[in-house]
Design a protein around this motif. Structure first.
Motif, PDB file in Angstrom:
ATOM      1  N   TRP A   1       0.843  -1.442   0.113  1.00  0.00           N
ATOM      2  CA  TRP A   1       0.103   0.148  -0.218  1.00  0.00           C
ATOM      3  C   TRP A   1       0.953   1.324   0.026  1.00  0.00           C
ATOM      4  CZ3 TRP A   1      -5.059  -0.545  -1.071  1.00  0.00           C
ATOM      5  CH2 TRP A   1      -5.573  -1.839  -0.534  1.00  0.00           C
ATOM      6  N   ASP A   2       2.053   1.029   0.759  1.00  0.00           N
ATOM      7  CA  ASP A   2       2.853   2.180   1.074  1.00  0.00           C
ATOM      8  C   ASP A   2       3.831   2.432  -0.322  1.00  0.00           C
ATOM      9  OD1 ASP A   2       1.700   2.564   3.348  1.00  0.00           O
ATOM     10  OD2 ASP A   2       3.256   1.422   4.454  1.00  0.00           O
ATOM     11  N   HIS A   3       4.085   1.643  -1.053  1.00  0.00           N
ATOM     12  CA  HIS A   3       5.181   1.580  -2.041  1.00  0.00           C
ATOM     13  C   HIS A   3       4.673   1.174  -3.201  1.00  0.00           C
ATOM     14  CE1 HIS A   3       7.552   2.597   1.715  1.00  0.00           C
ATOM     15  NE2 HIS A   3       7.226   1.377   2.109  1.00  0.00           N
ATOM     16  N   PRO A   4       4.201   2.078  -4.082  1.00  0.00           N
ATOM     17  CA  PRO A   4       3.485   1.287  -5.484  1.00  0.00           C
ATOM     18  C   PRO A   4       4.045   0.604  -6.285  1.00  0.00           C
ATOM     19  CG  PRO A   4       3.388   3.972  -5.417  1.00  0.00           C
ATOM     20  CD  PRO A   4       4.042   3.405  -4.218  1.00  0.00           C
ATOM     21  N   ASN A   5       5.632   0.535  -6.406  1.00  0.00           N
ATOM     22  CA  ASN A   5       6.268  -0.314  -7.078  1.00  0.00           C
ATOM     23  C   ASN A   5       7.020  -1.322  -6.319  1.00  0.00           C
ATOM     24  OD1 ASN A   5       8.421   1.294  -5.825  1.00  0.00           O
ATOM     25  ND2 ASN A   5       9.674   1.346  -7.613  1.00  0.00           N
ATOM     26  N   LEU A   6       6.222  -1.957  -5.131  1.00  0.00           N
ATOM     27  CA  LEU A   6       6.995  -2.638  -4.485  1.00  0.00           C
ATOM     28  C   LEU A   6       5.904  -3.867  -4.257  1.00  0.00           C
ATOM     29  CD1 LEU A   6       9.346  -3.977  -2.627  1.00  0.00           C
ATOM     30  CD2 LEU A   6       8.221  -2.940  -0.689  1.00  0.00           C
ATOM     31  N   TYR A   7       6.193  -5.125  -4.392  1.00  0.00           N
ATOM     32  CA  TYR A   7       5.311  -6.177  -3.984  1.00  0.00           C
ATOM     33  C   TYR A   7       6.024  -7.210  -3.085  1.00  0.00           C
ATOM     34  CZ  TYR A   7       2.462  -5.377  -8.025  1.00  0.00           C
ATOM     35  OH  TYR A   7       1.744  -4.574  -9.088  1.00  0.00           O
ATOM     36  N   LEU A   8       5.295  -7.425  -2.053  1.00  0.00           N
ATOM     37  CA  LEU A   8       5.651  -8.375  -0.973  1.00  0.00           C
ATOM     38  C   LEU A   8       5.111  -9.970  -1.338  1.00  0.00           C
ATOM     39  CD1 LEU A   8       5.663  -5.363   0.677  1.00  0.00           C
ATOM     40  CD2 LEU A   8       7.105  -6.912   2.104  1.00  0.00           C
ATOM     41  N   ALA A   9       5.980 -10.629  -1.749  1.00  0.00           N
ATOM     42  CA  ALA A   9       5.358 -12.038  -2.091  1.00  0.00           C
ATOM     43  C   ALA A   9       5.389 -12.973  -1.230  1.00  0.00           C
ATOM     44  CB  ALA A   9       5.912 -12.285  -3.369  1.00  0.00           C
ATOM     45  N   GLY A  10       4.635 -13.928  -1.185  1.00  0.00           N
ATOM     46  CA  GLY A  10       4.648 -15.258  -0.334  1.00  0.00           C
ATOM     47  C   GLY A  10       3.688 -15.357   0.617  1.00  0.00           C
ATOM     48  N   ALA A  11       3.940 -16.296   1.459  1.00  0.00           N
ATOM     49  CA  ALA A  11       2.977 -16.628   2.705  1.00  0.00           C
ATOM     50  C   ALA A  11       2.706 -15.525   3.457  1.00  0.00           C
ATOM     51  CB  ALA A  11       3.247 -17.769   3.394  1.00  0.00           C
ATOM     52  N   GLY A  12       3.699 -14.513   3.753  1.00  0.00           N
ATOM     53  CA  GLY A  12       3.472 -13.296   4.432  1.00  0.00           C
ATOM     54  C   GLY A  12       2.412 -12.501   4.248  1.00  0.00           C
ATOM     55  N   SER A  13       1.812 -12.606   2.926  1.00  0.00           N
ATOM     56  CA  SER A  13       0.656 -11.874   2.613  1.00  0.00           C
ATOM     57  C   SER A  13      -0.617 -12.568   3.238  1.00  0.00           C
ATOM     58  CB  SER A  13       0.371 -11.885   1.103  1.00  0.00           C
ATOM     59  OG  SER A  13       1.655 -11.221   0.562  1.00  0.00           O
ATOM     60  N   MET A  14      -0.613 -13.961   3.638  1.00  0.00           N
ATOM     61  CA  MET A  14      -1.741 -14.573   3.966  1.00  0.00           C
ATOM     62  C   MET A  14      -2.420 -14.013   4.910  1.00  0.00           C
ATOM     63  SD  MET A  14      -0.325 -18.436   2.570  1.00  0.00           S
ATOM     64  CE  MET A  14      -1.785 -19.134   3.294  1.00  0.00           C
ATOM     65  N   ALA A  15      -3.749 -13.914   5.134  1.00  0.00           N
ATOM     66  CA  ALA A  15      -4.635 -13.356   5.957  1.00  0.00           C
ATOM     67  C   ALA A  15      -5.196 -14.388   7.121  1.00  0.00           C
ATOM     68  CB  ALA A  15      -5.782 -12.398   5.549  1.00  0.00           C
ATOM     69  N   SER A  16      -4.920 -15.487   6.544  1.00  0.00           N
ATOM     70  CA  SER A  16      -5.102 -16.614   7.696  1.00  0.00           C
ATOM     71  C   SER A  16      -4.423 -17.890   6.711  1.00  0.00           C
ATOM     72  CB  SER A  16      -6.673 -17.025   7.748  1.00  0.00           C
ATOM     73  OG  SER A  16      -7.050 -17.627   6.414  1.00  0.00           O
ATOM     74  N   ILE A  17      -4.071 -18.885   7.720  1.00  0.00           N
ATOM     75  CA  ILE A  17      -3.193 -20.140   7.220  1.00  0.00           C
ATOM     76  C   ILE A  17      -4.393 -21.448   7.103  1.00  0.00           C
ATOM     77  CG2 ILE A  17      -0.971 -19.297   7.141  1.00  0.00           C
ATOM     78  CD1 ILE A  17      -0.964 -20.925   9.930  1.00  0.00           C
ATOM     79  N   GLY A  18      -5.272 -21.452   7.670  1.00  0.00           N
ATOM     80  CA  GLY A  18      -6.380 -22.418   7.876  1.00  0.00           C
ATOM     81  C   GLY A  18      -5.519 -23.796   8.141  1.00  0.00           C
ATOM     82  N   THR A  19      -5.720 -24.871   7.346  1.00  0.00           N
ATOM     83  CA  THR A  19      -5.185 -26.128   7.916  1.00  0.00           C
ATOM     84  C   THR A  19      -4.501 -26.473   6.383  1.00  0.00           C
ATOM     85  OG1 THR A  19      -7.128 -26.896   7.651  1.00  0.00           O
ATOM     86  CG2 THR A  19      -6.575 -26.696   9.846  1.00  0.00           C
ATOM     87  N   ALA A  20      -3.966 -25.805   5.788  1.00  0.00           N
ATOM     88  CA  ALA A  20      -3.384 -26.129   4.404  1.00  0.00           C
ATOM     89  C   ALA A  20      -1.823 -25.620   4.671  1.00  0.00           C
ATOM     90  CB  ALA A  20      -3.912 -25.648   3.199  1.00  0.00           C
ATOM     91  N   ASN A  21      -0.977 -26.597   4.117  1.00  0.00           N
ATOM     92  CA  ASN A  21       0.519 -26.282   4.036  1.00  0.00           C
ATOM     93  C   ASN A  21       0.417 -24.967   3.137  1.00  0.00           C
ATOM     94  OD1 ASN A  21      -0.120 -28.963   4.309  1.00  0.00           O
ATOM     95  ND2 ASN A  21       2.006 -29.266   4.788  1.00  0.00           N
ATOM     96  N   THR A  22       1.307 -24.073   3.362  1.00  0.00           N
ATOM     97  CA  THR A  22       1.068 -22.648   2.521  1.00  0.00           C
ATOM     98  C   THR A  22       1.676 -22.507   1.104  1.00  0.00           C
ATOM     99  OG1 THR A  22       3.268 -22.132   3.559  1.00  0.00           O
ATOM    100  CG2 THR A  22       1.211 -21.295   4.655  1.00  0.00           C
ATOM    101  N   THR A  23       2.258 -23.596   0.647  1.00  0.00           N
ATOM    102  CA  THR A  23       3.140 -23.423  -0.617  1.00  0.00           C
ATOM    103  C   THR A  23       2.128 -23.452  -1.630  1.00  0.00           C
ATOM    104  OG1 THR A  23       5.063 -24.597   0.072  1.00  0.00           O
ATOM    105  CG2 THR A  23       4.709 -24.406  -2.231  1.00  0.00           C
TER     106      THR A  23
END
Lengths: 360, 629
Positions: free
Chosen positions: B575-597
């Motif tokens: 949101w703060d840096h329009p040319n920056l993407y943070l990719a991966g499980a760090g973005s997940m808002a929940s992890i439920g019961t699935a392995n994240t990959t």
């Protein structure tokens, strides 16, 4: 065996039976060389040999699929199916014999002959034929009878300089008979086909053969994965042909795209020719003392190998699921190879499987 | 750069420092590899930075890792991979029981507690997919709506259905083996007629033994009754291609990463050491995707290079350049500092390292949520001895599990859970079979035939069931940095603060009770015990449990609907840096019961689409610049 020009379905069957026998005949020499490499050593050479051996299994199965498709019955248990080494190849290549021997320069040189390109497309020969080579009929007189005859002998024997030319003759036969008979040529039960789900390789896959197009596709795959009937190091799928895979071991370097034959420019291939069990070439049961554990082990191996061929035969005769069992059995075989090959014979050589198979 | 049959050519510090690319990606794991492949295929000039070694792409390199694993005394999940003091990675054996107020800074991670988490990640080419097990379950539709449905955790800014096409892309890329028929539970929907690329891994003998006695057993939770059933687990491992895949076009498995076709890889043959390394390359690892990315000719790879700081334009908020440190020797001090510029930057270094890099760059986000909401699955292990030999140590680590209670109204009160049946005996819990050998020799003085028989009796009957428990996002669970703790290069080390809430612990207690019922039903002898001195030991309602980490780090740049309450949007864009993407499980808002990959790979396909759209529909003018010679 003797082969004559394909003029009828029986002749086609004979050729395809010979093709199955031919594909199989390469496997014991490749596996002996493969497993003679001391475990953990020569990993790149190990993988190269292994990849080729796995593809020979693929070719064997494709040949069985073609034979099944045209109403034949593959049988890997008939007496004489497994040659006694040293042996001539069953397609009538008469200028060399194949030994079952340890991983060595000599072994690889033999493998190069097995996988050699069609005449005229041999590396080092300046005149390169751009088209596919024709088979030579009556080109040579046969010498040696290491592969015992099992088919009706004909009058005009065919001899081929390369496996690719042999398959070319089969393809021409298929086309000729198809022109005469139409799709009735493919009278086999499709349920006998071993489909892609039974074979795994990241390269070319197994295919069911049900018509002329799929039969030709199967032949193309076999031919090009082997020596390449065209002049290219890499085949139509970008895969390096067996001939050049092996040559990398002698030249000590990997081929990469754009390389000229005989002059690979890729990464170095380290080969330690000494990190090998010095197995006896073309060993026989009689080389091992009667009643010894080693003799017993070698007999166990032959029995297990016979069982493996019997399972494959069942797979090709209507029980495709047995193919998985057969491949699983190769894990057991691997252990038996190592058990035998670790044994010194006292004369500087080690024991080796003998492939003297009898089916009871 | 590399093509099949060509040697891979890594790019060099000299060739890269000071240059500008279309996109710079930090990390060569599955997130970075997927994005690099998608962008490279569309002609973007991409640079991938990898902190670990670059000599890790040939079959010979792979064999070296296999041999390192064989030779390792301790078989932890990073034991196959080369260590580096310049790009250190966590090892589970560095975890120890914390004393209150005393952090554990012995390893790479600085653990503040209160719960010591033994999760790790792998800083090598291909990232943590090198050691992952390969389970490739989808998350459930409910998992995306935790707040709306259960009043817990957070909702995602997208729904399960929005990810369906990306899940499919991920299942193709990873090469998932599984049967959709076995995945009909908890609202999972794959769409009509869909099949996975390969057929399911055959169930193990143990799975079938358990299914025979367990199927049909009922569990009641919050008034809802669930019949249990042993179901095959989808996994990214080469098996039998499904001819019905792709509308009958079938699927061609991707085998070994092999620069000169010296090895093709094999089908899974059940070696049971998927973690840390498959000896025959049957298991997917991200080097396959990375290799395909390199083959586009537009992607370059700079290894031995640790991203150290993002520099941001104070006016626009745009990331202007990235500072990185390149080392020559993995262990000796000394490095060069370089900078690269790009139109778009992607951090794909995993949830811990992404947060660490942001915080080390003094970028905690306007929401101050960078590094917070750290999640990981908590694993409760339960183990027993089956009444008869059950064939332990054959097959991949897990081929089946119990999925029926992955969601339900009970999630208002306590965490979701799924159970895996382990084919690798008690290894995870007790160090078996090595510990069994030691026990029989040291304590029972056995040798010869009685020793062999003892091992057969003891090992082949082992059954371990793991209970994979959901953890909610919680701002106090976090990654931070602290100038007191830096690595050899001077980069701040990740400081981990983590605790388990009653929401999670209640499910641990429930699962322990359920495991007792299951063992009883199977006639199995319960051997589960939890050592109060073990890391991860917690008490709940007077009972003690040991919770183990799942290596599923997530949540540290959490996804949401606004800059106030999240770090990235639904395309993983900051949101703060329009040319920056943070990719991966760090973005997940929940992890439920699935392995994240699988889910993070799906998100990265979505992100690649967003980046391509942002760069314009036409391939950038610089397409040819990165082409191979």
């Amino acid at each position: 065996m003797s082969l004559t020009k394909i003029t009828d379905k029986a002749g086609l069957h004979r050729h395809l039976e010979a093709a199955i026998q031919l594909e199989h005949a390469t496997i014991p020499p490749y596996l002996n060389a493969l497993y003679s490499i001391r475990p953990g050593a020569n990993t790149e050479a190990f993988h190269i040999l292994r990849a080729v051996a796995v593809e020979e299994m693929l070719h064997l199965t494709l040949a069985a699929n073609i034979l099944n498709a045209v109403g034949g019955t593959p049988d890997l248990t008939v007496p004489g199916f497994v040659p006694l080494y040293p042996a001539y190849l069953p397609d009538g290549e008469t200028d060399f014999q194949v030994d079952c021997q340890a991983f060595s320069r000599a072994a690889i040189e033999t493998f190069l002959k097995i996988e050699r390109p069609a005449e005229g497309a041999t590396p080092g020969v300046d005149t390169i034929h751009k088209g596919r080579k024709r088979a030579h009929h009556n080109g040579h007189k046969r010498h040696g009878t290491a592969v015992r005859a099992r088919h009706v002998p004909g009058h005009e024997e065919e001899h081929f300089y390369s496996i690719g030319e042999f398959y070319q003759a089969i393809e021409e036969g298929l086309e000729r008979l198809h022109a005469e008979m139409g799709d009735a040529l493919f009278s086999g039960d499709p349920a006998r086909q071993i489909g892609p789900e039974y074979y795994y390789s990241a390269g070319g896959g197994l295919m069911a053969v049900t018509d002329l197009a799929s039969a030709k596709a199967a032949i193309r795959l076999i031919s090009e994965q082997g020596e390449g009937v065209t002049d290219n190091i890499f085949d139509y799928e970008g895969e390096i042909a067996h001939y050049y895979r092996f040559e990398q071991l002698l030249l000590g370097r990997y081929y990469q795209k754009g390389d000229a034959r005989g002059r690979p420019t890729g990464r170095e291939v380290a080969v330690d020719w000494d990190a090998v069990f010095p197995i006896k070439a073309n060993a026989r049961l009689s080389d091992f003392p009667e009643g010894s554990a080693l003799r017993q082990g070698a007999e166990d191996f032959n029995r297990a190998y016979g069982d493996f061929l019997a399972l494959l035969t069942r797979a090709f005769q209507g029980e495709p699921a047995m193919f998985v069992e057969a491949v699983g059995g190769m894990f057991q075989l691997k252990e038996l190879y190592y058990q035998i090959m670790r044994q010194p014979l006292g004369d500087g050589t080690h024991a080796a499987p003998t492939y003297e198979i009898s089916h009871g | 750069m590399t093509t099949s049959g060509k040697d891979p050519v890594l790019t060099s510090f000299e060739a890269v420092a000071g240059q500008e690319f279309d996109v710079v990606i930090v990390g060569s794991g599955v997130s970075g590899a997927v994005i690099a492949k998608q962008l490279g295929a569309r002609g973007c000039r991409v640079l991938v930075l990898e902190a670990g070694s670059g000599n890790d792409i040939t079959v010979a390199d792979y064999e070296e890792s296999v041999q390192r694993f064989y030779g390792a005394q301790g078989k932890d999940n990073n034991s196959a991979y080369a260590k580096s003091r310049n790009a250190p990675m966590p090892r589970d054996y560095e975890t120890r029981k914390l004393q209150p107020g005393q952090p554990n800074a012995d390893g790479y991670l600085v653990q503040m507690g209160p719960l010591e988490i033994d999760s790790t990640y792998t800083r090598v080419l291909g990232g943590t997919t090198r050691h992952w097990e390969g389970k490739a379950l989808r998350m459930l539709p409910d998992d995306f709506r935790m707040r709306s449905l259960f009043g817990q955790g957070r909702d995602w800014p997208l729904a399960y259905g929005d990810l369906d096409a990306h899940y499919r892309a991920a299942e193709r890329e990873l090469g998932v083996a599984g049967d959709v028929e076995d995945q009909q539970y908890g609202g999972l929907d794959f769409g009509p007629g869909y099949v996975l690329p390969m057929r399911k891994m055959p169930l193990s003998y143990l799975d079938r033994m358990i299914a025979r006695d367990l199927d049909g057993m009922e569990v009641t939770l919050s008034g809802e009754t669930f019949p249990l059933k042993v179901r095959s687990t989808p996994q990214a491992r080469n098996g039998v291609p499904n001819p019905a895949y792709d509308e009958g076009r079938g699927y061609k498995p991707v085998g070994a990463v092999s620069t000169h076709q010296e090895d093709k890889g094999e089908r899974c043959q059940g070696n049971t050491n998927c973690v840390p390394i498959c000896p025959v390359q049957a298991k997917y690892d991200a080097r396959r995707t990375l290799y395909a990315a390199l083959e586009t000719g537009n992607v370059q790879l700079l290894a031995w290079s640790v991203a150290s700081r993002l520099e941001v334009d104070g006016v626009t908020g745009q990331v202007s350049q990235l500072e990185f440190k390149t080392y020559d020797d993995p262990d000796a001090p000394g490095h060069r500092v370089g900078h690269v510029r790009a139109k778009v930057f992607v951090l794909a270094a995993n949830a811990v390292e992404n947060a660490r890099l942001m915080l080390a760059s003094d970028l905690p986000g306007s929401s101050n949520l960078v590094g917070r909401n750290l999640m990981d699955h908590m694993y409760l292990l339960t183990w027993a001895l089956m009444p008869r030999p059950a064939g332990a140590l054959r097959g991949p680590i897990c081929t089946a599990g119990i999925e029926d209670i992955r969601t339900g109204a009970y999630r208002r009160h306590h965490a979701a859970v799924r159970y895996s049946i382990h084919n690798d005996g008690w290894g995870w819990a007790t160090g078996s079979p090595y510990s069994d050998l030691e026990h029989l020799v040291e304590h029972e003085n056995r040798f010869g035939a009685p020793l062999r028989q003892g091992l057969i009796d003891r090992v082949s009957r082992q059954f371990l069931m793991d209970c994979m428990i959901e953890v909610l996002p919680d701002e106090s669970n976090r990654v931070s940095v602290d100038p007191r703790w830096v690595d050899q290069m001077g980069n701040p080390r990740p400081v981990i603060s983590f605790g388990a809430t009653p929401y999670t612990l209640e499910t641990a207690a429930f699962s322990r009770r359920l495991s007792r019922r299951i063992f009883q039903r199977l006639g199995a002898e319960d051997h589960t015990h939890y050592d109060p001195l073990a890391p991860g030991y917690v008490s709940h309602d007077g009972e003690g449990y040991v919770l183990r980490g799942g290596n599923h780090w997530a949540g540290t740049h959490i996804m949401g609907t606004s800059a106030r309450d999240s770090v990235v949007d639904s395309t993983q864009r900051s949101w703060d840096h329009p040319n920056l993407y943070l990719a991966g499980a760090g973005s997940m808002a929940s992890i439920g019961t699935a392995n994240t990959t699988l889910t993070l790979a799906a998100l990265c396909f979505r992100t690649a689409d967003a980046i391509l759209a942002g760069l314009g529909t036409h391939a950038p003018a610089s397409t040819t610049t990165g082409a191979r010679a």
